[in-house]
Design a protein around this motif. Structure first.
Motif, PDB file in Angstrom:
ATOM      1  N   GLU A  42      60.443 -53.947  20.512  1.00 54.34           N
ATOM      2  CA  GLU A  42      59.895 -52.962  20.157  1.00 54.34           C
ATOM      3  C   GLU A  42      58.825 -52.249  20.241  1.00 54.34           C
ATOM      4  O   GLU A  42      58.133 -51.032  20.175  1.00 54.34           O
ATOM      5  CB  GLU A  42      61.239 -52.471  19.345  1.00 54.34           C
ATOM      6  CG  GLU A  42      62.358 -52.627  19.484  1.00 54.34           C
ATOM      7  CD  GLU A  42      62.785 -53.893  19.258  1.00 54.34           C
ATOM      8  OE1 GLU A  42      64.150 -54.077  20.164  1.00 54.34           O
ATOM      9  OE2 GLU A  42      62.279 -55.338  19.231  1.00 54.34           O
ATOM     10  N   ALA A  43      58.162 -53.386  19.207  1.00 55.14           N
ATOM     11  CA  ALA A  43      56.658 -52.528  18.653  1.00 55.14           C
ATOM     12  C   ALA A  43      55.503 -53.156  19.907  1.00 55.14           C
ATOM     13  O   ALA A  43      54.667 -52.573  19.927  1.00 55.14           O
ATOM     14  CB  ALA A  43      55.661 -53.671  17.696  1.00 55.14           C
ATOM     15  N   THR A  44      55.863 -53.336  21.344  1.00 55.63           N
ATOM     16  CA  THR A  44      55.068 -53.764  22.483  1.00 55.63           C
ATOM     17  C   THR A  44      55.320 -53.002  23.200  1.00 55.63           C
ATOM     18  O   THR A  44      54.345 -53.427  24.817  1.00 55.63           O
ATOM     19  CB  THR A  44      54.715 -55.238  22.506  1.00 55.63           C
ATOM     20  OG1 THR A  44      56.147 -55.825  22.782  1.00 55.63           O
ATOM     21  CG2 THR A  44      54.339 -56.197  21.081  1.00 55.63           C
ATOM     22  N   SER A  45      56.161 -52.154  23.759  1.00 51.04           N
ATOM     23  CA  SER A  45      56.535 -51.783  24.714  1.00 51.04           C
ATOM     24  C   SER A  45      57.237 -50.221  24.440  1.00 51.04           C
ATOM     25  O   SER A  45      58.230 -49.873  22.879  1.00 51.04           O
ATOM     26  CB  SER A  45      57.630 -52.204  25.457  1.00 51.04           C
ATOM     27  OG  SER A  45      58.283 -52.210  24.940  1.00 51.04           O
ATOM     28  N   HIS A  46      56.771 -48.806  25.488  1.00 51.82           N
ATOM     29  CA  HIS A  46      57.323 -48.007  25.443  1.00 51.82           C
ATOM     30  C   HIS A  46      58.918 -47.758  25.551  1.00 51.82           C
ATOM     31  O   HIS A  46      59.839 -46.831  24.824  1.00 51.82           O
ATOM     32  CB  HIS A  46      56.669 -46.964  26.014  1.00 51.82           C
ATOM     33  CG  HIS A  46      55.146 -46.440  25.625  1.00 51.82           C
ATOM     34  ND1 HIS A  46      55.005 -46.010  24.077  1.00 51.82           N
ATOM     35  CD2 HIS A  46      54.009 -47.054  25.628  1.00 51.82           C
ATOM     36  CE1 HIS A  46      53.228 -45.739  23.649  1.00 51.82           C
ATOM     37  NE2 HIS A  46      52.939 -47.436  24.894  1.00 51.82           N
ATOM     38  N   PRO A  67      60.111 -45.327  18.035  1.00 53.99           N
ATOM     39  CA  PRO A  67      58.348 -45.599  19.092  1.00 53.99           C
ATOM     40  C   PRO A  67      57.855 -46.585  18.343  1.00 53.99           C
ATOM     41  O   PRO A  67      58.421 -46.807  17.337  1.00 53.99           O
ATOM     42  CB  PRO A  67      57.389 -44.075  18.660  1.00 53.99           C
ATOM     43  CG  PRO A  67      57.495 -43.199  17.915  1.00 53.99           C
ATOM     44  CD  PRO A  67      59.448 -43.704  17.343  1.00 53.99           C
ATOM     45  N   PRO A  68      57.618 -47.884  19.273  1.00 50.94           N
ATOM     46  CA  PRO A  68      56.571 -48.958  19.577  1.00 50.94           C
ATOM     47  C   PRO A  68      55.552 -48.547  17.454  1.00 50.94           C
ATOM     48  O   PRO A  68      56.024 -49.567  17.091  1.00 50.94           O
ATOM     49  CB  PRO A  68      56.264 -49.175  20.485  1.00 50.94           C
ATOM     50  CG  PRO A  68      55.873 -47.345  21.210  1.00 50.94           C
ATOM     51  CD  PRO A  68      56.991 -46.861  20.716  1.00 50.94           C
ATOM     52  N   TRP A  69      55.042 -47.327  17.696  1.00 55.29           N
ATOM     53  CA  TRP A  69      54.573 -48.048  16.045  1.00 55.29           C
ATOM     54  C   TRP A  69      55.192 -47.397  14.931  1.00 55.29           C
ATOM     55  O   TRP A  69      54.213 -48.369  13.880  1.00 55.29           O
ATOM     56  CB  TRP A  69      53.033 -46.648  16.050  1.00 55.29           C
ATOM     57  CG  TRP A  69      53.595 -45.515  16.304  1.00 55.29           C
ATOM     58  CD1 TRP A  69      54.143 -44.355  15.695  1.00 55.29           C
ATOM     59  CD2 TRP A  69      53.782 -44.918  18.168  1.00 55.29           C
ATOM     60  NE1 TRP A  69      54.703 -43.484  16.400  1.00 55.29           N
ATOM     61  CE2 TRP A  69      54.513 -43.756  17.527  1.00 55.29           C
ATOM     62  CE3 TRP A  69      53.471 -45.016  19.217  1.00 55.29           C
ATOM     63  CZ2 TRP A  69      54.341 -42.250  18.686  1.00 55.29           C
ATOM     64  CZ3 TRP A  69      54.133 -44.275  19.822  1.00 55.29           C
ATOM     65  CH2 TRP A  69      54.199 -43.245  19.770  1.00 55.29           C
ATOM     66  N   LEU A  70      56.369 -47.570  15.096  1.00 56.26           N
ATOM     67  CA  LEU A  70      57.182 -48.026  14.040  1.00 56.26           C
ATOM     68  C   LEU A  70      58.023 -49.079  14.155  1.00 56.26           C
ATOM     69  O   LEU A  70      58.515 -49.406  12.323  1.00 56.26           O
ATOM     70  CB  LEU A  70      58.298 -46.820  13.345  1.00 56.26           C
ATOM     71  CG  LEU A  70      57.196 -45.116  13.435  1.00 56.26           C
ATOM     72  CD1 LEU A  70      58.107 -44.182  13.560  1.00 56.26           C
ATOM     73  CD2 LEU A  70      56.491 -45.490  12.674  1.00 56.26           C
ATOM     74  N   ALA A  71      58.075 -50.130  15.187  1.00 52.87           N
ATOM     75  CA  ALA A  71      58.108 -51.035  15.012  1.00 52.87           C
ATOM     76  C   ALA A  71      57.394 -52.541  14.626  1.00 52.87           C
ATOM     77  O   ALA A  71      56.488 -52.574  14.661  1.00 52.87           O
ATOM     78  CB  ALA A  71      58.743 -51.387  16.450  1.00 52.87           C
TER      79      ALA A  71
END
Length: 389
Positions: free
Chosen positions: A142-146, A132-136
């Motif tokens: 990848e960090a800014t969208s689901h 998920p994005p919070w792990l990118a």
């Protein structure tokens, strides 16, 4: 907004197929955003195509941008098939649809289908990011969208001929928002070479979908600023007599909510539909001013008519007429606030049929296709307000 009254049944057409070209310089098709509800627009287009009402200009926001690309990017005889291929490709025929008897059961099934879309995405459209994005890493897509929308690019490249969009006579416009500046922009075939990224940018709704990079700038869904391309088309240059079919997926009218879920639904409806009414009312006012200016210029002495000031004003005073035909999806009570991301085949077919039949009923009224003769030169039509058969 007040719509033009519709004639009684004796004046109606018996059918909608193969109509003569109406007396306007252009036909415009304006497609609003609304996710899974966009199948309604496909049904509208099918009925228009059967009536030989092929648009000269198609403009869209979000899912309306995708439908616009499917229309402009294919020859007339293939457009409905391409729309069908897209909508059948991104929706799932769930086996439990056979249990949909009654509004309560259908509501529960729709919520389950929407949950499936959240968890697994929609094939050929978007897929959840893993991890998920919070792990990118910060700053990456990848960090800014689901969800990852790579599948949508592949679908567009398969179903849309972008060389046709850039080379045919039909004008094509899609709206998006510059993430850095917050400015609303249109990617228009008259000023841009349209590629899949322009269509994807118009539908990149955060935080679900990632921003799309175009020429060093990043863009999000145009619906963040305006969910209808009405103003862009009405203010387009050069101005032309226009028959505009405005296809909205969110109804401004609705019952007062009775629960927190209904509050969320009503909020979406008001948020994504209110600018349509405001734009229409503002345009009517501008038309009155143009006509008043034209009348005033005609009264000028001959020596003043050819001054630079008068000639500049005369360019704004040309008399053009507009019919704005509104086709608005009215959702069922069981659909709820997840209706725009409920990608089941059953709901898709319901939405498609609704768009088709609403358009057929509208086209039975001959005045919809006749030039307005009122002071402002603008007529609006909405059968939901004026009454249906």
């Amino acid at each position: 907004m007040k719509s033009a009254p519709l004639r009684t049944r004796p004046a109606q057409r018996k059918g909608h197929r193969g109509l003569e070209r109406p007396p306007f310089e252009q036909i415009a098709l304006l497609l609003q955003g609304g996710g899974a509800l966009g199948a309604y627009q496909a049904g509208v287009y099918q009925a228009l195509a059967e009536a030989n009402l092929h648009p000269d200009w198609v403009a869209g926001i979000s899912i309306g941008a995708i439908n616009s690309a499917l229309i402009a990017g294919n020859p007339p005889e293939a457009r409905v098939d391409r729309l069908r291929a897209f909508w059948e490709g991104i929706t799932e025929p769930r086996w439990w649809s056979v249990l949909a008897h009654g509004d309560a059961a259908r509501g529960a099934l729709n919520q389950a289908n929407a949950g499936m879309a959240v968890a697994t995405g929609a094939r050929g459209f978007f897929a959840p990011r893993l991890p998920p994005p919070w792990l990118a890493p910060a700053g990456t897509a990848e960090a800014t969208s689901h969800y990852d929308t790579a599948a949508l690019r592949a679908t567009l490249e398969r179903l849309v001929d972008f060389d046709r969009i850039n080379g045919c006579a039909m004008r094509f416009s899609v709206g998006a928002v510059n993430v850095r500046t917050g400015n609303f922009v249109y990617f228009d075939s008259e000023t841009h070479t349209i590629r899949p990224e322009h269509v994807m940018a118009s539908g990149a709704l955060p935080p679900g979908f990632p921003a799309v990079e175009i020429e060093g700038e990043h863009y999000w869904d145009g619906g963040l600023v305006s969910n209808t391309p009405l103003q862009w088309v009405l203010e387009g240059q050069p101005r032309r007599d226009t028959l505009a079919f405005q296809v909205d997926l969110w109804s401004a009218r609705g019952a007062f909510p009775r629960s927190i879920v209904e509050v969320s639904t009503r909020q979406k409806e008001i948020q994504f539909s209110s600018r349509t009414r405001a734009n229409s009312d503002r345009f009517k006012h501008m038309q009155k001013l143009r006509n008043a200016l034209a009348a005033l210029l005609r009264q000028l002495p001959e020596e003043l008519r050819h001054t630079p000031e008068a000639e500049m004003l005369s360019r704004e005073a040309d008399h053009k007429v507009y019919n704005l035909v509104q086709l608005i999806y009215r959702s069922r009570s069981y659909e709820g606030d997840s209706k725009d991301y409920e990608f089941s085949r059953l709901s898709m077919e319901d939405h498609w049929r609704a768009g088709y039949h609403d358009t057929v009923r509208t086209l039975r009224h001959p005045e919809v296709l006749e030039r307005p003769d009122n002071l402002e030169g603008v007529l609006t039509f909405d059968l939901a307000e004026d009454g249906r058969e």
